[in-house]
Design a protein around this motif. Structure first.
Motif: not given
Length: 438
Positions: A344-348, A369-371, A390-392
């Protein structure tokens, strides 16, 4: 005319928000906390929690002199007319709220209170706690009032300043009305009850909202099967004024610091009084099923096995707008994935450090970061409804992520946008539209 000084004991979400907001109404407020370093930081204007608008509210209170912070409950309570108990009441492990901190503080400050002081329980406490506190204080010149809070993390300041109602309960009606008067400028109706009713109102409200969320998640599962869209169903239901539109959004279940603890506590209170309450039991079962269903979707998207499969997680907190990980449904789903061997790799947006492997919690590598979270992943899972997700740029996601499937647990992305970026979208609450990715 001054109503007298207000002491707030405890500076968590409830205490700090209540103290800062009451100071903004012109009251003299002293907040006490057992953590001296935290008190020093708050005195400098540093906010220890993520809560939109709280930093500005605190800064105004400190600048005006209406808000101060001191070390310890005794220092805060000295000379105060109103003493607001905003203390932790965690699950004691058997469904019952652990009230040891509350009773320890009451025993400490009871002899120090001025005649005519009013002890106010804002902490969520079981029915009968006001009576227990009255017996602990053992002073006829000190009243005890139940005044539950109805704050939501992420919107706590707005909730406080724009309440639906003010609930106060006591055997001393004059004291209850005096506490209600603290909120007069907010213009909300006051509900004056017995202490027992006031204490039960908080549990009943949270359990009802949890049931509403469990209901719509179960409707979402049915909608997927029959070809319906849960968002359309919720929209059609929400126009009915008996139902309302809030808390009708499907997702990976409910969590946080209140709903799980309070729903379990209400079920325990009912059982202790030999009252059958199967709705509460079904509420918990339904919540677990919602998390199981989402984990099932991720497994299917990974080809049937998660062992050694890299999964990207967007969102770890229990909801957007907070940094709170307590009973997060995102982590509950992650736990299921990790148990099957997923990497698991997570971003928040609110979590800047690793969530380490604690007991009953999966090990997640938290990235900045999400990327980066998506890099090398076979499946991307959206678990918390942060608007940024929703904007990425999904085209950029596609450049770093070899897998071509997004499991959208929060309804953040539409099928066309996903397909245009080369992804297949797995939604919840409606059938997948199977748009061919570009």
């Amino acid at each position: 005319m001054s109503v007298g000084r207000i002491a707030v004991i405890g500076t968590g979400y409830v205490g700090l928000t209540s103290g800062a907001c009451l100071a903004s109404l012109g009251h003299q407020v002293v907040c006490g906390d057992v953590d001296a370093a935290k008190v020093a930081a708050m005195s400098r204007g540093e906010v220890p929690i993520l809560e939109p608008g709280l930093d500005e509210m605190m800064a105004r209170g400190l600048q005006s002199g209406n808000l101060t912070f001191v070390h310890g409950a005794a220092a805060a309570a000295a000379g105060a007319r109103y003493i607001l108990l905003c203390l932790p009441t965690p699950d004691g492990g058997d469904g019952r709220a652990d009230l040891r901190i509350v009773h320890d503080v009451v025993a400490q400050i009871g002899p120090l209170l001025d005649p005519g002081a009013i002890l106010v329980t804002k902490s969520t406490v079981p029915v009968g706690t006001a009576q227990d506190i009255t017996e602990t204080v053992d002073r006829a010149d000190v009243a005890v009032v139940s005044n539950p809070e109805f704050l939501q993390e992420g919107t706590a300041v707005r909730n406080f300043m724009n309440p639906d109602r003010i609930v106060v309960g006591s055997t001393d009606r004059a004291a209850a009305l005096a506490v209600a008067e603290l909120y007069r400028d907010l213009g909300a109706p006051s509900v004056v009850t017995s202490a027992e009713s006031s204490e039960l109102i908080k549990y009943a409200a949270n359990a009802f909202l949890a049931m509403k969320l469990s209901f719509i998640n179960s409707i979402g599962a049915l909608a997927e099967t029959v070809g319906a869209d849960v968002a359309e169903i919720a929209d059609g239901m929400g126009f009915d004024e008996r139902i309302g539109s809030k808390f009708l959004r499907t997702g990976p279940g409910w969590g946080g610091s209140c709903f799980p603890k309070d729903t379990k506590a209400l079920a325990t209170i009912a059982a202790d009084h030999h009252v059958s309450f199967p709705l509460l039991e079904a509420t918990y079962v339904s919540n677990d099923q919602a998390q199981d269903r989402l984990a099932d979707k991720v497994r299917a998207a990974a080809g049937g096995s998660l062992c050694g499969v890299r999964i990207a997680l967007w969102g770890l907190t229990f909801k957007a707008g907070t940094d709170d990980l307590r009973d997060s449904p995102a982590l509950a789903v992650a736990l299921r994935l990790a148990a099957e061997g997923a990497v698991l790799q997570g971003f928040d947006p609110a979590i800047s450090k690793d969530v380490t492997a604690a007991r009953d919690r999966p090990e997640i590598t938290v990235v900045p970061d999400p990327y980066t979270a998506a890099a090398g992943a076979a499946v991307l899972v959206i678990l918390t409804e942060w608007p940024v997700f929703g904007e990425l740029d999904l085209l950029e996601v596609g450049r770093v992520m070899p897998g071509r499937v997004i499991v959208d647990g929060r309804g953040m992305i539409d099928d066309e946008t996903a397909a245009a970026a080369g992804f297949s979208l797995v939604p919840i609450g409606r059938p997948a539209h199977h748009i061919v990715p570009a």
